[in-house]
Design a protein around this motif. Structure first.
Motif, PDB file in Angstrom:
ATOM      1  N   LYS A 135     128.117 102.750  73.479  1.00  0.00           N
ATOM      2  CA  LYS A 135     126.826 102.422  74.083  1.00  0.00           C
ATOM      3  C   LYS A 135     126.976 101.277  75.065  1.00  0.00           C
ATOM      4  O   LYS A 135     126.429 101.307  76.160  1.00  0.00           O
ATOM      5  CB  LYS A 135     125.795 102.055  72.999  1.00  0.00           C
ATOM      6  N   ARG A 136     127.708 100.247  74.673  1.00  0.00           N
ATOM      7  CA  ARG A 136     127.922  99.085  75.546  1.00  0.00           C
ATOM      8  C   ARG A 136     128.708  99.494  76.793  1.00  0.00           C
ATOM      9  O   ARG A 136     128.423  99.011  77.886  1.00  0.00           O
ATOM     10  CB  ARG A 136     128.630  97.960  74.808  1.00  0.00           C
ATOM     11  N   GLY A 138     128.701 102.358  78.150  1.00  0.00           N
ATOM     12  CA  GLY A 138     127.793 103.171  78.972  1.00  0.00           C
ATOM     13  C   GLY A 138     126.821 102.324  79.765  1.00  0.00           C
ATOM     14  O   GLY A 138     126.495 102.654  80.908  1.00  0.00           O
ATOM     15  N   THR A 139     126.366 101.192  79.193  1.00  0.00           N
ATOM     16  CA  THR A 139     125.430 100.331  79.912  1.00  0.00           C
ATOM     17  C   THR A 139     126.134  99.461  80.939  1.00  0.00           C
ATOM     18  O   THR A 139     125.519  99.006  81.887  1.00  0.00           O
ATOM     19  CB  THR A 139     124.667  99.416  78.923  1.00  0.00           C
ATOM     20  N   ARG A 141     128.585 100.508  82.890  1.00  0.00           N
ATOM     21  CA  ARG A 141     129.005 101.346  84.031  1.00  0.00           C
ATOM     22  C   ARG A 141     127.888 101.578  84.966  1.00  0.00           C
ATOM     23  O   ARG A 141     126.885 101.552  85.140  1.00  0.00           O
ATOM     24  CB  ARG A 141     129.543 102.688  83.553  1.00  0.00           C
TER      25      ARG A 141
END
Length: 141
Positions: A135-136, A138-139, A141
């Protein structure tokens, strides 16, 4: 703080295991009776043993020896703890090898069940950590 956590985990495993074993022992002998004082003594023995085993389990976090060696040392230390606790709790008759084998068999079964439960819990924790990392990423990028 980690040592306290291990002591509590050892305490809980020991108390739950001893409860099951005492129940099976009393159930298997139809006329068996355990007084309150005897029950309290068994709980105290199991509690102390669980705390000691929890502390012994800290050895598994050492990186100085291979894990298989640490696991063997851990298992032998647990066997010693159980035999000492069993002596005081009169879990076996020292002159009857079959009673000692019965206690050792119980230790092996409890050890395997405990490792399986811990393995499942650790796998779940690892999956949750990996999801958080993804999740981290993904945020970012």
């Amino acid at each position: 703080m980690h040592a306290l956590r291990m002591m509590i985990i050892g305490l809980l495993i020991s108390l739950s295991s001893s409860y099951v074993l005492m129940s099976l022992s009393v159930f298997s002998k139809p006329n068996a009776v355990m007084s309150g004082a005897e029950l309290l003594e068994q709980i105290a023995i199991a509690a102390v043993m669980g705390i000691v085993i929890g502390l012994i389990s800290l050895i598994l976090e050492s990186e100085r020896l291979p894990f298989t060696v640490l696991l063997c040392i851990h298992f032998i230390a647990i066997i010693i703890c159980v035999l000492i606790a069993g002596y005081f709790g009169q879990w076996y008759d020292i002159s009857d090898i079959s009673t000692i084998v019965g206690v050792l068999f119980s230790v092996v079964i409890i050890y395997i069940i405990t490792w399986c439960i811990i393995r499942v819990l650790l796998k779940r924790d690892i999956q949750e950590i990996n999801k958080s990392i993804q999740k981290r990423r993904g945020t970012l990028r």
